[in-house]
Design a protein around this motif. Structure first.
Motif, PDB file in Angstrom:
ATOM      1  N   SER A  25       0.846  -1.196   0.000  1.00  0.00           N
ATOM      2  CA  SER A  25       0.000   0.000   0.000  1.00  0.00           C
ATOM      3  C   SER A  25       0.876   1.238   0.000  1.00  0.00           C
ATOM      4  CB  SER A  25      -0.914   0.035   1.225  1.00  0.00           C
ATOM      5  OG  SER A  25      -0.214   0.489   2.372  1.00  0.00           O
ATOM      6  N   LYS A  26       0.237   2.356  -0.273  1.00  0.00           N
ATOM      7  CA  LYS A  26       0.890   3.655  -0.118  1.00  0.00           C
ATOM      8  C   LYS A  26       0.966   3.984   1.376  1.00  0.00           C
ATOM      9  CE  LYS A  26      -1.109   5.208  -4.474  1.00  0.00           C
ATOM     10  NZ  LYS A  26      -1.517   6.358  -5.295  1.00  0.00           N
ATOM     11  N   LEU A  27       1.434   5.191   1.679  1.00  0.00           N
ATOM     12  CA  LEU A  27       1.612   5.571   3.078  1.00  0.00           C
ATOM     13  C   LEU A  27       0.304   5.955   3.761  1.00  0.00           C
ATOM     14  CD1 LEU A  27       4.831   7.755   2.714  1.00  0.00           C
ATOM     15  CD2 LEU A  27       4.669   5.410   3.593  1.00  0.00           C
ATOM     16  N   SER A  28      -0.708   6.338   3.003  1.00  0.00           N
ATOM     17  CA  SER A  28      -1.941   6.829   3.621  1.00  0.00           C
ATOM     18  C   SER A  28      -2.658   5.719   4.381  1.00  0.00           C
ATOM     19  CB  SER A  28      -2.888   7.405   2.556  1.00  0.00           C
ATOM     20  OG  SER A  28      -3.516   6.378   1.829  1.00  0.00           O
ATOM     21  N   SER A  29      -3.349   6.117   5.432  1.00  0.00           N
ATOM     22  CA  SER A  29      -4.059   5.136   6.262  1.00  0.00           C
ATOM     23  C   SER A  29      -5.177   4.465   5.479  1.00  0.00           C
ATOM     24  CB  SER A  29      -4.620   5.802   7.524  1.00  0.00           C
ATOM     25  OG  SER A  29      -5.484   6.879   7.197  1.00  0.00           O
ATOM     26  N   GLU A  30      -5.814   5.186   4.561  1.00  0.00           N
ATOM     27  CA  GLU A  30      -6.873   4.574   3.753  1.00  0.00           C
ATOM     28  C   GLU A  30      -6.308   3.483   2.859  1.00  0.00           C
ATOM     29  OE1 GLU A  30     -10.292   6.769   1.835  1.00  0.00           O
ATOM     30  OE2 GLU A  30      -9.117   6.339   0.041  1.00  0.00           O
ATOM     31  N   SER A  31      -5.202   3.768   2.195  1.00  0.00           N
ATOM     32  CA  SER A  31      -4.574   2.758   1.339  1.00  0.00           C
ATOM     33  C   SER A  31      -4.206   1.520   2.142  1.00  0.00           C
ATOM     34  CB  SER A  31      -3.316   3.332   0.676  1.00  0.00           C
ATOM     35  OG  SER A  31      -3.627   4.407  -0.171  1.00  0.00           O
ATOM     36  N   ALA A  32      -3.628   1.732   3.319  1.00  0.00           N
ATOM     37  CA  ALA A  32      -3.227   0.604   4.159  1.00  0.00           C
ATOM     38  C   ALA A  32      -4.435  -0.182   4.649  1.00  0.00           C
ATOM     39  CB  ALA A  32      -2.408   1.105   5.344  1.00  0.00           C
ATOM     40  N   MET A  33      -5.489   0.516   5.022  1.00  0.00           N
ATOM     41  CA  MET A  33      -6.687  -0.155   5.526  1.00  0.00           C
ATOM     42  C   MET A  33      -7.308  -1.057   4.459  1.00  0.00           C
ATOM     43  SD  MET A  33     -10.140   1.620   7.024  1.00  0.00           S
ATOM     44  CE  MET A  33     -10.542   2.351   5.422  1.00  0.00           C
ATOM     45  N   ILE A  34      -7.461  -0.529   3.246  1.00  0.00           N
ATOM     46  CA  ILE A  34      -8.028  -1.352   2.175  1.00  0.00           C
ATOM     47  C   ILE A  34      -7.072  -2.471   1.805  1.00  0.00           C
ATOM     48  CG2 ILE A  34      -8.949  -1.368  -0.175  1.00  0.00           C
ATOM     49  CD1 ILE A  34      -9.664   1.585   0.174  1.00  0.00           C
ATOM     50  N   GLY A  35      -5.780  -2.178   1.822  1.00  0.00           N
ATOM     51  CA  GLY A  35      -4.793  -3.215   1.556  1.00  0.00           C
ATOM     52  C   GLY A  35      -4.884  -4.362   2.549  1.00  0.00           C
ATOM     53  N   HIS A  36      -5.046  -4.038   3.822  1.00  0.00           N
ATOM     54  CA  HIS A  36      -5.205  -5.077   4.844  1.00  0.00           C
ATOM     55  C   HIS A  36      -6.486  -5.877   4.612  1.00  0.00           C
ATOM     56  CE1 HIS A  36      -1.804  -4.551   7.461  1.00  0.00           C
ATOM     57  NE2 HIS A  36      -2.037  -3.257   7.621  1.00  0.00           N
ATOM     58  N   MET A  37      -7.564  -5.190   4.213  1.00  0.00           N
ATOM     59  CA  MET A  37      -8.805  -5.913   3.916  1.00  0.00           C
ATOM     60  C   MET A  37      -8.561  -6.960   2.833  1.00  0.00           C
ATOM     61  SD  MET A  37     -11.672  -2.892   3.809  1.00  0.00           S
ATOM     62  CE  MET A  37     -12.084  -1.890   5.244  1.00  0.00           C
ATOM     63  N   ILE A  38      -7.886  -6.549   1.766  1.00  0.00           N
ATOM     64  CA  ILE A  38      -7.620  -7.469   0.663  1.00  0.00           C
ATOM     65  C   ILE A  38      -6.726  -8.615   1.109  1.00  0.00           C
ATOM     66  CG2 ILE A  38      -6.458  -7.653  -1.581  1.00  0.00           C
ATOM     67  CD1 ILE A  38      -7.439  -4.754  -2.109  1.00  0.00           C
ATOM     68  N   ARG A  39      -5.665  -8.289   1.841  1.00  0.00           N
ATOM     69  CA  ARG A  39      -4.741  -9.336   2.287  1.00  0.00           C
ATOM     70  C   ARG A  39      -5.445 -10.347   3.186  1.00  0.00           C
ATOM     71  NH1 ARG A  39      -1.940 -10.502   6.514  1.00  0.00           N
ATOM     72  NH2 ARG A  39      -2.575  -8.615   7.640  1.00  0.00           N
ATOM     73  N   LEU A  40      -6.257  -9.868   4.121  1.00  0.00           N
ATOM     74  CA  LEU A  40      -6.975 -10.767   5.028  1.00  0.00           C
ATOM     75  C   LEU A  40      -7.990 -11.628   4.272  1.00  0.00           C
ATOM     76  CD1 LEU A  40      -7.540  -8.303   8.019  1.00  0.00           C
ATOM     77  CD2 LEU A  40      -6.029 -10.304   8.003  1.00  0.00           C
ATOM     78  N   LEU A  41      -8.641 -11.038   3.273  1.00  0.00           N
ATOM     79  CA  LEU A  41      -9.589 -11.804   2.457  1.00  0.00           C
ATOM     80  C   LEU A  41      -8.880 -12.925   1.697  1.00  0.00           C
ATOM     81  CD1 LEU A  41     -12.165  -9.422   0.717  1.00  0.00           C
ATOM     82  CD2 LEU A  41     -12.640 -11.301   2.280  1.00  0.00           C
ATOM     83  N   LEU A  42      -7.722 -12.613   1.135  1.00  0.00           N
ATOM     84  CA  LEU A  42      -6.984 -13.634   0.393  1.00  0.00           C
ATOM     85  C   LEU A  42      -6.569 -14.774   1.322  1.00  0.00           C
ATOM     86  CD1 LEU A  42      -4.721 -11.595  -2.076  1.00  0.00           C
ATOM     87  CD2 LEU A  42      -7.091 -12.340  -2.321  1.00  0.00           C
ATOM     88  N   GLU A  43      -6.095 -14.426   2.497  1.00  0.00           N
ATOM     89  CA  GLU A  43      -5.724 -15.447   3.480  1.00  0.00           C
ATOM     90  C   GLU A  43      -6.941 -16.297   3.850  1.00  0.00           C
ATOM     91  OE1 GLU A  43      -2.854 -16.252   4.944  1.00  0.00           O
ATOM     92  OE2 GLU A  43      -1.484 -14.627   4.379  1.00  0.00           O
ATOM     93  N   GLN A  44      -8.091 -15.652   4.009  1.00  0.00           N
ATOM     94  CA  GLN A  44      -9.325 -16.369   4.345  1.00  0.00           C
ATOM     95  C   GLN A  44      -9.670 -17.391   3.269  1.00  0.00           C
ATOM     96  OE1 GLN A  44     -11.391 -15.963   7.163  1.00  0.00           O
ATOM     97  NE2 GLN A  44     -12.525 -17.716   6.374  1.00  0.00           N
ATOM     98  N   HIS A  45      -9.322 -17.096   2.030  1.00  0.00           N
ATOM     99  CA  HIS A  45      -9.612 -17.997   0.912  1.00  0.00           C
ATOM    100  C   HIS A  45      -8.443 -18.918   0.579  1.00  0.00           C
ATOM    101  CE1 HIS A  45     -13.002 -15.236   0.334  1.00  0.00           C
ATOM    102  NE2 HIS A  45     -13.549 -16.176  -0.408  1.00  0.00           N
TER     103      HIS A  45
END
Length: 298
Positions: A25-45
């Motif tokens: 992700s970029k440095l912004s908290s929004e970018s990181a937050m959405i990035g974490h959502m995607i990463r956690l979803l991939l792990e879930q699958h």
């Protein structure tokens, strides 16, 4: 039979393991937050990931993607205008057209695959104190222009870049209003928290703030973001982008992230961003909580 099983075992041992998806992700908290959502979803699958969040500013993260150091990060659609030296193309002012153009250009030039965008924009915008918006019936920039032309007591807090680099002047031309110097409080730096705080506190009569469309501070300060109903500003919709090689290795990723991205409208992002930017929760904790609330993470 023994020879058959030995051959199968040998093939299994020699088969290459699927590489983990490096999510950044970029440095912004929004970018990181959405990035974490995607990463956690991939792990879930069942897709292994590597966490490379908050890697750097846009040029750093983009370079890492193009060089293969990372596999996926969240970009913003309007930035493609600068990536491909087409900032004035009117397509960027429409979410779907800008998405389709950026998707095509990035794939043709770099074999980067754009996934589903969020129905939101983090572009510059104006936000007004809720009490003022209610009293003056302000919901859009057309309403704001009418208020200014009618002699409304408008005081806007903004950055020098916003006031002088063309954004404010573009809004004034599109909507047919003009703010004089007595109606502007120009603050040092280009960040929005000071402008939001000035409007919330009514400092020196300030009732309007320069904001980014998904700023978390908008919620906390009880401001109303005005709709850009004449589409003056480019749309900066969050969109996950992925190296083609990683996409081919994990084709299911597009379907996994689609419902998530479609759920992230502007109001949702403001609320989630407020938890990180104002309440001090970690981006990863907010991401996990959001996924669990929707039944996407167990």
């Amino acid at each position: 039979m023994k020879r058959l099983w030995m051959a199968v075992l040998a093939l299994w041992l020699c088969a290459p393991l699927q590489a983990a998806v490096v999510v950044s992700s970029k440095l912004s908290s929004e970018s990181a937050m959405i990035g974490h959502m995607i990463r956690l979803l991939l792990e879930q699958h069942g897709i292994a990931t590597v966490d490379r969040m908050t890697l750097g500013a846009t040029p750093v993260v983009r370079k890492a993607l193009l060089s293969g150091e990372i596999d996926l990060y969240v970009e913003y659609t309007g930035n493609a205008g600068f990536f491909f030296n087409r900032p004035s193309d009117p397509a960027w002012k429409d979410l779907q057209r800008g998405y389709e153009l950026g998707k095509r250009l990035d794939y043709e030039a770099n074999h980067i695959v754009w996934l589903t965008p969020a129905p939101a924009s983090n572009a510059w915008a104006l936000a007004v104190r809720r009490d003022v918006a209610t009293a003056q019936r302000l919901a859009s920039l057309s309403d704001f222009a009418r208020w200014v032309r009618d002699g409304g007591r408008v005081v806007l807090a903004c950055s020098a870049e916003f006031a002088n680099a063309g954004t404010l002047r573009s809004l004034e031309r599109t909507y047919g209003f003009r703010l004089d110097s007595s109606q502007l409080i120009v603050l040092a730096g280009g960040e929005t928290p000071p402008t939001i705080a000035a409007a919330a506190a009514g400092a020196n009569g300030t009732n309007t703030a320069m904001v980014y469309g998904t700023d978390g501070g908008i919620v906390a300060a009880n401001l109303v973001t005005l709709e850009d109903d004449r589409h003056d500003q480019p749309i900066y919709a969050p969109v996950p982008i992925m190296r083609e090689a990683a996409h081919v290795a994990h084709p299911q990723v597009a379907g996994i992230v689609k419902p998530l991205m479609r759920s992230l409208d502007a109001g949702t992002l403001r609320t989630l961003n407020a938890r990180v930017q104002i309440d001090g929760e970690s981006a990863q904790a907010v991401a996990a909580d959001y996924l669990k609330a929707h039944g996407w993470l167990h």
